[in-house]
Design a protein around this motif. Structure first.
Motif, PDB file in Angstrom:
ATOM      1  N   THR A 102       8.544   6.293   1.717  1.00  0.00           N
ATOM      2  CA  THR A 102       9.692   7.121   1.340  1.00  0.00           C
ATOM      3  C   THR A 102      10.392   6.601   0.090  1.00  0.00           C
ATOM      4  N   GLY A 103       9.819   5.591  -0.546  1.00  0.00           N
ATOM      5  CA  GLY A 103      10.393   5.045  -1.770  1.00  0.00           C
ATOM      6  C   GLY A 103       9.943   5.825  -2.987  1.00  0.00           C
ATOM      7  N   PRO A 104      10.399   5.411  -4.167  1.00  0.00           N
ATOM      8  CA  PRO A 104      10.095   6.138  -5.404  1.00  0.00           C
ATOM      9  C   PRO A 104       8.655   5.929  -5.862  1.00  0.00           C
ATOM     10  N   THR A 105       8.258   6.722  -6.825  1.00  0.00           N
ATOM     11  CA  THR A 105       6.935   6.604  -7.432  1.00  0.00           C
ATOM     12  C   THR A 105       7.075   6.124  -8.870  1.00  0.00           C
ATOM     13  N   VAL A 106       5.975   5.608  -9.391  1.00  0.00           N
ATOM     14  CA  VAL A 106       5.925   5.230 -10.800  1.00  0.00           C
ATOM     15  C   VAL A 106       6.021   6.496 -11.648  1.00  0.00           C
ATOM     16  N   THR A 107       6.794   6.436 -12.708  1.00  0.00           N
ATOM     17  CA  THR A 107       6.987   7.594 -13.580  1.00  0.00           C
ATOM     18  C   THR A 107       5.654   8.169 -14.044  1.00  0.00           C
ATOM     19  N   ASP A 108       5.554   9.511 -13.971  1.00  0.00           N
ATOM     20  CA  ASP A 108       4.350  10.227 -14.408  1.00  0.00           C
ATOM     21  C   ASP A 108       3.109   9.779 -13.647  1.00  0.00           C
ATOM     22  N   SER A 109       3.282   9.511 -12.373  1.00  0.00           N
ATOM     23  CA  SER A 109       2.174   9.008 -11.563  1.00  0.00           C
ATOM     24  C   SER A 109       2.417   9.348 -10.103  1.00  0.00           C
ATOM     25  N   SER A 110       1.351   9.362  -9.329  1.00  0.00           N
ATOM     26  CA  SER A 110       1.485   9.498  -7.876  1.00  0.00           C
ATOM     27  C   SER A 110       1.533   8.144  -7.189  1.00  0.00           C
ATOM     28  N   ILE A 111       1.468   7.069  -7.973  1.00  0.00           N
ATOM     29  CA  ILE A 111       1.493   5.719  -7.417  1.00  0.00           C
ATOM     30  C   ILE A 111       2.890   5.397  -6.916  1.00  0.00           C
ATOM     31  N   LYS A 112       2.984   4.913  -5.699  1.00  0.00           N
ATOM     32  CA  LYS A 112       4.257   4.465  -5.161  1.00  0.00           C
ATOM     33  C   LYS A 112       4.659   3.136  -5.803  1.00  0.00           C
ATOM     34  N   ARG A 113       5.957   2.897  -5.845  1.00  0.00           N
ATOM     35  CA  ARG A 113       6.420   1.620  -6.377  1.00  0.00           C
ATOM     36  C   ARG A 113       6.361   0.514  -5.335  1.00  0.00           C
ATOM     37  N   LEU A 114       6.221   0.899  -4.072  1.00  0.00           N
ATOM     38  CA  LEU A 114       6.211  -0.075  -2.992  1.00  0.00           C
ATOM     39  C   LEU A 114       5.006   0.142  -2.081  1.00  0.00           C
ATOM     40  N   TYR A 115       4.274  -0.935  -1.831  1.00  0.00           N
ATOM     41  CA  TYR A 115       3.225  -0.995  -0.820  1.00  0.00           C
ATOM     42  C   TYR A 115       3.505  -2.242   0.015  1.00  0.00           C
ATOM     43  N   GLY A 116       2.722  -2.459   1.072  1.00  0.00           N
ATOM     44  CA  GLY A 116       3.090  -3.554   1.950  1.00  0.00           C
ATOM     45  C   GLY A 116       1.928  -4.280   2.597  1.00  0.00           C
ATOM     46  N   PHE A 117       2.235  -5.499   3.060  1.00  0.00           N
ATOM     47  CA  PHE A 117       1.377  -6.284   3.944  1.00  0.00           C
ATOM     48  C   PHE A 117       1.985  -6.201   5.347  1.00  0.00           C
ATOM     49  N   GLY A 118       1.211  -5.732   6.317  1.00  0.00           N
ATOM     50  CA  GLY A 118       1.690  -5.657   7.690  1.00  0.00           C
ATOM     51  C   GLY A 118       1.662  -7.008   8.381  1.00  0.00           C
ATOM     52  N   LEU A 119       2.007  -6.973   9.675  1.00  0.00           N
ATOM     53  CA  LEU A 119       2.098  -8.185  10.494  1.00  0.00           C
ATOM     54  C   LEU A 119       1.144  -8.114  11.673  1.00  0.00           C
ATOM     55  N   LEU A 120       0.620  -9.274  12.072  1.00  0.00           N
ATOM     56  CA  LEU A 120      -0.111  -9.425  13.320  1.00  0.00           C
ATOM     57  C   LEU A 120       0.708 -10.307  14.262  1.00  0.00           C
ATOM     58  N   PRO A 121       0.684 -10.037  15.562  1.00  0.00           N
ATOM     59  CA  PRO A 121       1.387 -10.909  16.522  1.00  0.00           C
ATOM     60  C   PRO A 121       0.554 -12.132  16.864  1.00  0.00           C
ATOM     61  N   LEU A 122       0.366 -13.008  15.878  1.00  0.00           N
ATOM     62  CA  LEU A 122      -0.514 -14.170  16.039  1.00  0.00           C
ATOM     63  C   LEU A 122       0.218 -15.297  16.765  1.00  0.00           C
ATOM     64  N   VAL A 123       0.369 -15.139  18.052  1.00  0.00           N
ATOM     65  CA  VAL A 123       1.079 -16.130  18.862  1.00  0.00           C
ATOM     66  C   VAL A 123       0.201 -16.511  20.057  1.00  0.00           C
ATOM     67  N   PRO A 124       0.418 -17.696  20.624  1.00  0.00           N
ATOM     68  CA  PRO A 124      -0.364 -18.087  21.798  1.00  0.00           C
ATOM     69  C   PRO A 124      -0.246 -17.050  22.902  1.00  0.00           C
ATOM     70  N   GLU A 125      -1.319 -16.877  23.644  1.00  0.00           N
ATOM     71  CA  GLU A 125      -1.413 -15.978  24.799  1.00  0.00           C
ATOM     72  C   GLU A 125      -1.497 -14.506  24.428  1.00  0.00           C
ATOM     73  N   ILE A 126      -1.507 -14.187  23.132  1.00  0.00           N
ATOM     74  CA  ILE A 126      -1.720 -12.799  22.755  1.00  0.00           C
ATOM     75  C   ILE A 126      -3.170 -12.431  23.029  1.00  0.00           C
ATOM     76  N   THR A 127      -3.410 -11.183  23.361  1.00  0.00           N
ATOM     77  CA  THR A 127      -4.783 -10.748  23.637  1.00  0.00           C
ATOM     78  C   THR A 127      -5.457 -10.295  22.350  1.00  0.00           C
ATOM     79  N   THR A 128      -6.767 -10.402  22.342  1.00  0.00           N
ATOM     80  CA  THR A 128      -7.530  -9.899  21.199  1.00  0.00           C
ATOM     81  C   THR A 128      -7.272  -8.414  21.003  1.00  0.00           C
ATOM     82  N   GLU A 129      -7.167  -7.679  22.100  1.00  0.00           N
ATOM     83  CA  GLU A 129      -6.915  -6.239  22.013  1.00  0.00           C
ATOM     84  C   GLU A 129      -5.607  -5.946  21.278  1.00  0.00           C
ATOM     85  N   SER A 130      -4.567  -6.747  21.555  1.00  0.00           N
ATOM     86  CA  SER A 130      -3.288  -6.540  20.884  1.00  0.00           C
ATOM     87  C   SER A 130      -3.399  -6.788  19.386  1.00  0.00           C
ATOM     88  N   LEU A 131      -4.137  -7.825  19.009  1.00  0.00           N
ATOM     89  CA  LEU A 131      -4.329  -8.115  17.594  1.00  0.00           C
ATOM     90  C   LEU A 131      -5.115  -6.999  16.912  1.00  0.00           C
TER      91      LEU A 131
END
Length: 381
Positions: A114-143
Motif C-alpha cells: 500500500t506504499g508509493p511507487t517509483v515515479t513513472d514506474s510500477s515498481i514499489k518503493r518498499l519490499y520486504g524480508f519476512g520472518l520465520l518462527p525459528l525458536v526451539p520446539e517449533i514444528t517443521t510444518e510451522s516453519l
C-alpha cells in the motif's frame, strides 16, 4: 523495464507497530520502556542485557512508513527492501512465535503493497524480508507454513534470519526441509547477527557499543556462515541464495585460513564437495562496509570462487568486476542516526562514497552495487 540507475537499500529495518506494541508490554529484555531523560519522558529500546546508556532512544523512525519514505527521499533512495530488526522472534515460546510471524508477515506485505511507487514506474518503493518462527520446539510444518506465506506475498522477496536457528544453529539438519523450501521458492535468506560474542571478551572498560557492534556482530555472522558451509548446506542446496550482513563479517579475510584448516582436519576434510573458498561465490554480501578498500577486497574474494571448484585447475586472476555482482548497497537505517535531524546519515554517505571509490569497478559495476544487482536478485521490475 525498470527505470535506470535506481538506488536500492537492501539493509534497512523496521519495528512494525504490532511488534513495537508487543515490546512495550514486556518487563524483560527485549523491551521498549519509558524513561525520564533530562526531565522529559523518552522511549528507549533494550534488545540485549547490559546495554550501555540504558538502551537506544527510539521514535517514529523505527516504525512509521512515512518516516522511512522521508529518510529515503532525503538520501535519494528509490527502493528499500525492509526487514524486521533483531531480535526478531527468538525470545518467544513456539506458539506465540508462530502466530506473530504470520501476523507480522501479513503486516509487512501491507506496509509494502500500500506504499508509493517509483515515479513513472510500477515498481514499489518498499519490499520486504519476512520472518520465520525459528525458536526451539517449533514444528517443521510451522516453519514451512511461514515460508509458503512469504513466497505467496508479492512484495516479500525473502526472509531475515538470526544465527541461532532452532536453538542449535542454522547448521541443524532439522532445517533441511526449510532450506529446501526457501531454495525452491527462490527466496533470498538474509543472515543478520544479534548476539555477538561472549560479553567477557570486551573486558571491564566502558567502550559503549563499539566493540559489540564493530566486532561482535561481524564475528557472529562469520561463525554462523562458516558453520553453514561446514554442514554441507550449499552442497545439498546449491541454488540457495544467502545474503550476509555487514559485508560477510570476517569470512572473506579468513576464507583461505578456513580452507587450510579443513584440509588438515580429518573430521571435515572429506565432508565437502569443494574447497571452502568455492562456497563464498555462492554468497551475496551487503555493502555496509564503510570503506572502498574493504568493498574492493570482498568483491575480489567472491570473484575467485570458481577457481576452487573441484576439478577446475584454472588460475585466472581475480576480477573485482565479477565479484561486484554479488554486492548490494545498504544503510542499516534507522540505526546510527545523525545528531541533528537535518543532517544526512553518515552510514549512507560513507557507504555510497565507498562504492564510488572502489578501484577496479567501472560505473557499470558501481551502478550494479547501488541498485541493479538488487533489482535482479529480488526480481523487481
Amino acid at each position: 523495464m525498470a527505470p535506470a540507475k535506481l538506488l536500492v537499500d537492501i539493509h534497512t529495518h523496521v519495528y512494525l507497530p504490532r511488534y513495537a506494541s508487543m515490546l512495550r508490554t514486556r518487563t524483560s529484555v527485549p523491551k521498549i520502556m519509558s524513561s525520564l531523560i533530562d526531565g522529559k519522558e523518552q522511549d528507549r529500546l533494550l534488545i540485549l542485557d547490559h546495554e550501555p546508556s540504558g538502551g537506544r532512544p527510539v521514535g517514529p523512525q523505527y516504525w512509521s512508513r512515512d518516516e522511512k519514505i522521508r529518510f529515503m527521499d532525503q538520501h535519494g533512495i528509490s527502493v528499500s527492501v525492509v526487514s524486521t530488526a533483531n531480535p526478531w522472534l527468538d525470545f518467544l515460546p513456539a506458539s506465540q512465535a508462530q502466530q506473530l510471524a504470520l501476523e507480522l508477515n501479513a503486516d509487512l506485505e501491507q506496509y509494502c503493497s500500500t506504499g508509493p511507487t517509483v515515479t513513472d514506474s510500477s515498481i514499489k518503493r518498499l519490499y520486504g524480508f519476512g520472518l520465520l518462527p525459528l525458536v526451539p520446539e517449533i514444528t517443521t510444518e510451522s516453519l514451512l507454513d511461514a515460508v509458503n506465506q512469504i513466497s505467496e506475498s508479492p512484495h516479500l522477496k525473502g526472509l531475515i534470519l538470526g544465527t541461532r536457528g532452532l536453538g542449535k544453529g542454522l547448521d541443524d539438519e532439522a532445517l533441511d526441509p526449510v532450506w529446501a523450501a526457501i531454495e525452491a521458492a527462490g527466496l533470498v535468506a538474509f543472515l543478520h547477527p544479534h548476539y555477538g560474542v561472549d560479553v567477557k571478551a570486551w573486558g571491564d572498560k566502558d567502550n559503549g557499543h563499539v566493540l559489540p557492534l564493530a566486532l561482535g556482530f561481524p564475528f557472529e555472522t562469520t561463525t554462523a556462515a562458516t558453520r553453514l558451509i561446514l554442514s554441507g548446506v550449499f552442497d545439498r542446496f546449491p541454488n540457495l541464495r544467502l545474503l550476509l550482513a555487514h559485508s560477510g563479517g570476517a569470512l572473506p579475510q579468513l576464507s583461505s585460513r578456513l580452507a587450510s584448516c579443513i584440509d588438515h582436519d580429518p573430521v571435515v576434510a572429506s565432508r565437502l564437495k569443494h574447497d571452502a573458498r568455492f562456497y563464498l561465490g555462492k554468497l551475496y554480501l551487503d555493502a555496509v562496509a564503510y570503506g572502498s578498500e574493504e568493498l574492493g577486497f570482498v568483491s575480489e574474494v567472491l570473484s575467485r570462487a570458481d577457481r576452487y571448484e573441484t576439478g577446475n585447475s584454472s588460475a585466472v586472476s581475480p576480477d573485482r568486476k565479477i565479484g561486484s555482482k554479488r554486492v548490494l548497497f545498504g544503510t542499516d537505517h534507522p540505526f546510527f542516526p545523525p545528531l541533528k535531524s537535518t543532517e544526512k546519515w553518515q552510514s549512507v554517505v560513507d557507504n555510497l562514497e565507498a562504492i564510488d571509490s572502489v578501484q577496479g569497478w567501472t560505473e557499470e559495476e558501481k551502478d550494479g552495487v547501488r541498485g541493479a544487482n538488487a533489482l535482479s536478485l529480488f526480481n523487481i521490475s
